[in-house]
Design a protein around this motif. Structure first.
Motif, PDB file in Angstrom:
ATOM      1  N   GLY A 121     -10.876 -20.174  17.139  1.00 31.63           N
ATOM      2  CA  GLY A 121     -10.003 -20.561  18.231  1.00 31.63           C
ATOM      3  C   GLY A 121     -10.785 -20.350  19.512  1.00 31.63           C
ATOM      4  O   GLY A 121     -11.885 -19.770  19.508  1.00 31.63           O
ATOM      5  N   PHE A 122     -10.245 -20.824  20.628  1.00 33.07           N
ATOM      6  CA  PHE A 122     -10.883 -20.631  21.919  1.00 33.07           C
ATOM      7  C   PHE A 122      -9.878 -19.998  22.869  1.00 33.07           C
ATOM      8  O   PHE A 122      -8.712 -20.379  22.879  1.00 33.07           O
ATOM      9  CB  PHE A 122     -11.404 -21.967  22.469  1.00 33.07           C
ATOM     10  CG  PHE A 122     -12.552 -22.493  21.676  1.00 33.07           C
ATOM     11  CD1 PHE A 122     -13.851 -22.184  22.037  1.00 33.07           C
ATOM     12  CD2 PHE A 122     -12.346 -23.257  20.537  1.00 33.07           C
ATOM     13  CE1 PHE A 122     -14.922 -22.636  21.290  1.00 33.07           C
ATOM     14  CE2 PHE A 122     -13.404 -23.718  19.782  1.00 33.07           C
ATOM     15  CZ  PHE A 122     -14.698 -23.402  20.160  1.00 33.07           C
ATOM     16  N   VAL A 123     -10.332 -19.013  23.626  1.00 33.21           N
ATOM     17  CA  VAL A 123      -9.456 -18.283  24.538  1.00 33.21           C
ATOM     18  C   VAL A 123     -10.025 -18.310  25.953  1.00 33.21           C
ATOM     19  O   VAL A 123     -11.237 -18.391  26.142  1.00 33.21           O
ATOM     20  CB  VAL A 123      -9.231 -16.826  24.077  1.00 33.21           C
ATOM     21  CG1 VAL A 123      -8.458 -16.781  22.786  1.00 33.21           C
ATOM     22  CG2 VAL A 123     -10.545 -16.091  23.919  1.00 33.21           C
ATOM     23  N   ALA A 124      -9.110 -18.235  26.936  1.00 30.08           N
ATOM     24  CA  ALA A 124      -9.502 -18.187  28.344  1.00 30.08           C
ATOM     25  C   ALA A 124      -8.434 -17.429  29.106  1.00 30.08           C
ATOM     26  O   ALA A 124      -7.299 -17.293  28.650  1.00 30.08           O
ATOM     27  CB  ALA A 124      -9.649 -19.597  28.907  1.00 30.08           C
ATOM     28  N   SER A 125      -8.810 -16.941  30.281  1.00 29.24           N
ATOM     29  CA  SER A 125      -7.890 -16.198  31.120  1.00 29.24           C
ATOM     30  C   SER A 125      -8.153 -16.528  32.586  1.00 29.24           C
ATOM     31  O   SER A 125      -9.301 -16.732  32.984  1.00 29.24           O
ATOM     32  CB  SER A 125      -8.085 -14.691  30.903  1.00 29.24           C
ATOM     33  OG  SER A 125      -7.381 -13.941  31.864  1.00 29.24           O
ATOM     34  N   THR A 126      -7.104 -16.540  33.381  1.00 28.15           N
ATOM     35  CA  THR A 126      -7.265 -16.751  34.817  1.00 28.15           C
ATOM     36  C   THR A 126      -7.785 -15.501  35.509  1.00 28.15           C
ATOM     37  O   THR A 126      -8.158 -15.552  36.669  1.00 28.15           O
ATOM     38  CB  THR A 126      -5.930 -17.156  35.467  1.00 28.15           C
ATOM     39  OG1 THR A 126      -4.968 -16.126  35.227  1.00 28.15           O
ATOM     40  CG2 THR A 126      -5.434 -18.484  34.936  1.00 28.15           C
ATOM     41  N   ALA A 127      -7.826 -14.368  34.798  1.00 25.02           N
ATOM     42  CA  ALA A 127      -8.256 -13.099  35.396  1.00 25.02           C
ATOM     43  C   ALA A 127      -9.760 -12.910  35.367  1.00 25.02           C
ATOM     44  O   ALA A 127     -10.267 -11.936  35.899  1.00 25.02           O
ATOM     45  CB  ALA A 127      -7.587 -11.928  34.681  1.00 25.02           C
ATOM     46  N   GLY A 128     -10.472 -13.803  34.740  1.00 26.86           N
ATOM     47  CA  GLY A 128     -11.919 -13.674  34.698  1.00 26.86           C
ATOM     48  C   GLY A 128     -12.443 -13.813  33.290  1.00 26.86           C
ATOM     49  O   GLY A 128     -11.696 -13.962  32.338  1.00 26.86           O
ATOM     50  N   GLY A 129     -13.734 -13.742  33.190  1.00 29.59           N
ATOM     51  CA  GLY A 129     -14.365 -13.957  31.896  1.00 29.59           C
ATOM     52  C   GLY A 129     -14.668 -15.429  31.711  1.00 29.59           C
ATOM     53  O   GLY A 129     -14.744 -16.198  32.662  1.00 29.59           O
ATOM     54  N   SER A 130     -14.821 -15.831  30.471  1.00 30.25           N
ATOM     55  CA  SER A 130     -15.185 -17.209  30.184  1.00 30.25           C
ATOM     56  C   SER A 130     -14.325 -17.761  29.065  1.00 30.25           C
ATOM     57  O   SER A 130     -13.599 -17.029  28.408  1.00 30.25           O
ATOM     58  CB  SER A 130     -16.667 -17.272  29.791  1.00 30.25           C
ATOM     59  OG  SER A 130     -16.897 -16.486  28.637  1.00 30.25           O
ATOM     60  N   VAL A 131     -14.408 -19.062  28.845  1.00 30.42           N
ATOM     61  CA  VAL A 131     -13.797 -19.669  27.673  1.00 30.42           C
ATOM     62  C   VAL A 131     -14.724 -19.331  26.523  1.00 30.42           C
ATOM     63  O   VAL A 131     -15.928 -19.572  26.599  1.00 30.42           O
ATOM     64  CB  VAL A 131     -13.674 -21.198  27.832  1.00 30.42           C
ATOM     65  CG1 VAL A 131     -13.123 -21.818  26.568  1.00 30.42           C
ATOM     66  CG2 VAL A 131     -12.823 -21.544  29.042  1.00 30.42           C
ATOM     67  N   ALA A 132     -14.173 -18.728  25.474  1.00 28.26           N
ATOM     68  CA  ALA A 132     -15.041 -18.273  24.391  1.00 28.26           C
ATOM     69  C   ALA A 132     -14.388 -18.488  23.034  1.00 28.26           C
ATOM     70  O   ALA A 132     -13.166 -18.439  22.890  1.00 28.26           O
ATOM     71  CB  ALA A 132     -15.364 -16.792  24.581  1.00 28.26           C
ATOM     72  N   ALA A 133     -15.237 -18.697  22.041  1.00 28.39           N
ATOM     73  CA  ALA A 133     -14.785 -18.814  20.658  1.00 28.39           C
ATOM     74  C   ALA A 133     -14.439 -17.434  20.118  1.00 28.39           C
ATOM     75  O   ALA A 133     -15.008 -16.422  20.531  1.00 28.39           O
ATOM     76  CB  ALA A 133     -15.887 -19.438  19.800  1.00 28.39           C
ATOM     77  N   THR A 134     -13.501 -17.407  19.205  1.00 26.99           N
ATOM     78  CA  THR A 134     -13.136 -16.181  18.504  1.00 26.99           C
ATOM     79  C   THR A 134     -12.654 -16.545  17.109  1.00 26.99           C
ATOM     80  O   THR A 134     -12.331 -17.698  16.847  1.00 26.99           O
ATOM     81  CB  THR A 134     -12.069 -15.387  19.290  1.00 26.99           C
ATOM     82  OG1 THR A 134     -11.913 -14.100  18.712  1.00 26.99           O
ATOM     83  CG2 THR A 134     -10.752 -16.117  19.345  1.00 26.99           C
ATOM     84  N   SER A 135     -12.621 -15.579  16.216  1.00 20.99           N
ATOM     85  CA  SER A 135     -12.172 -15.828  14.845  1.00 20.99           C
ATOM     86  C   SER A 135     -10.658 -15.893  14.768  1.00 20.99           C
ATOM     87  O   SER A 135      -9.957 -15.148  15.456  1.00 20.99           O
ATOM     88  CB  SER A 135     -12.653 -14.704  13.923  1.00 20.99           C
ATOM     89  OG  SER A 135     -14.029 -14.782  13.711  1.00 20.99           O
ATOM     90  N   LEU A 136     -10.170 -16.777  13.908  1.00 21.50           N
ATOM     91  CA  LEU A 136      -8.743 -16.852  13.642  1.00 21.50           C
ATOM     92  C   LEU A 136      -8.421 -16.012  12.416  1.00 21.50           C
ATOM     93  O   LEU A 136      -9.224 -15.925  11.481  1.00 21.50           O
ATOM     94  CB  LEU A 136      -8.333 -18.304  13.384  1.00 21.50           C
ATOM     95  CG  LEU A 136      -8.496 -19.278  14.545  1.00 21.50           C
ATOM     96  CD1 LEU A 136      -8.190 -20.700  14.093  1.00 21.50           C
ATOM     97  CD2 LEU A 136      -7.603 -18.877  15.704  1.00 21.50           C
ATOM     98  N   ASP A 137      -7.226 -15.418  12.407  1.00 22.77           N
ATOM     99  CA  ASP A 137      -6.792 -14.629  11.255  1.00 22.77           C
ATOM    100  C   ASP A 137      -6.132 -15.489  10.189  1.00 22.77           C
ATOM    101  O   ASP A 137      -5.866 -15.018   9.090  1.00 22.77           O
ATOM    102  CB  ASP A 137      -5.834 -13.520  11.695  1.00 22.77           C
ATOM    103  CG  ASP A 137      -6.560 -12.416  12.455  1.00 22.77           C
ATOM    104  OD1 ASP A 137      -7.758 -12.184  12.175  1.00 22.77           O
ATOM    105  OD2 ASP A 137      -5.936 -11.798  13.332  1.00 22.77           O
ATOM    106  N   ALA A 138      -5.841 -16.742  10.510  1.00 20.17           N
ATOM    107  CA  ALA A 138      -5.241 -17.683   9.569  1.00 20.17           C
ATOM    108  C   ALA A 138      -5.738 -19.078   9.923  1.00 20.17           C
ATOM    109  O   ALA A 138      -6.271 -19.294  11.001  1.00 20.17           O
ATOM    110  CB  ALA A 138      -3.720 -17.619   9.657  1.00 20.17           C
ATOM    111  N   PHE A 139      -5.561 -20.032   9.009  1.00 21.83           N
ATOM    112  CA  PHE A 139      -5.961 -21.403   9.297  1.00 21.83           C
ATOM    113  C   PHE A 139      -5.140 -21.967  10.448  1.00 21.83           C
ATOM    114  O   PHE A 139      -3.972 -21.647  10.606  1.00 21.83           O
ATOM    115  CB  PHE A 139      -5.786 -22.290   8.060  1.00 21.83           C
ATOM    116  CG  PHE A 139      -6.686 -21.913   6.923  1.00 21.83           C
ATOM    117  CD1 PHE A 139      -8.067 -21.909   7.068  1.00 21.83           C
ATOM    118  CD2 PHE A 139      -6.151 -21.546   5.702  1.00 21.83           C
ATOM    119  CE1 PHE A 139      -8.901 -21.560   6.023  1.00 21.83           C
ATOM    120  CE2 PHE A 139      -6.983 -21.194   4.649  1.00 21.83           C
ATOM    121  CZ  PHE A 139      -8.348 -21.195   4.810  1.00 21.83           C
ATOM    122  N   CYS A 140      -5.751 -22.819  11.238  1.00 20.32           N
ATOM    123  CA  CYS A 140      -5.104 -23.421  12.406  1.00 20.32           C
ATOM    124  C   CYS A 140      -4.171 -24.538  11.947  1.00 20.32           C
ATOM    125  O   CYS A 140      -4.590 -25.667  11.742  1.00 20.32           O
ATOM    126  CB  CYS A 140      -6.167 -23.979  13.355  1.00 20.32           C
ATOM    127  SG  CYS A 140      -5.451 -24.738  14.831  1.00 20.32           S
TER     128      CYS A 140
END
Length: 151
Positions: A121-140
């Motif tokens: 999955g991909f996550v992002a935040s308005t508080a800072g950091g970057s758009v980044a990939a992460t592992s999913l715990d279940a199929f999308c």
């Protein structure tokens, strides 16, 4: 998907009191105020590509909107992912900020981790950091899968 999450994070740019993730329904506006995301000045419509699921979480206390997406047909092959900061929670009363990474094992941006076989999955935040990939715990297969990434 990175472009979608980045656009959402930039477009939303304001926060709400919601402590739970809400499904992004493609083309359906996220309302400003109590009906959607409390500090949005205007409603925001997000158009997701076919088979992309998304969720957002508005947190007024942290002045942050978090967004996560995944694609139903995304790769389920395990692979190496670079560690990245995906959220910064401001410290209370002058305290230190809390940095959230795209994986619990991450300590620096030089670190990497291996994704699970459920996909990414991909996550992002308005508080800072970057758009980044992460592992999913279940199929999308629904927005519920990405809810856990941003709660």
């Amino acid at each position: 998907m990175k472009k979608i999450a980045a656009c959402i994070a930039i477009t939303l740019g304001a926060m709400s009191t919601q402590a739970f993730a809400t499904e992004i329904k493609s083309g359906t506006p996220i309302q400003a105020g109590n009906q959607g995301c409390e500090l949005l000045a205007d409603a925001v419509s997000i158009n997701l590509s076919s088979n992309v699921f998304g969720a957002y979480n508005c947190v007024k206390d942290n002045n942050t909107i978090r967004v996560a997406t995944c694609h139903k047909a995304g790769s389920r092959k395990s692979g190496t992912i670079s560690c990245a900061v995906v959220n910064v929670i401001p410290g209370q009363n002058g305290g230190e900020d809390t940095v959230q990474w795209n994986d619990d094992s991450c300590k620096t941006t030089d670190d990497t981790f291996t994704s699970k076989s459920n996909g990414k999955g991909f996550v992002a935040s308005t508080a800072g950091g970057s758009v980044a990939a992460t592992s999913l715990d279940a199929f999308c297969d629904s927005a519920t899968v990405v809810d856990a990434l941003i709660k």
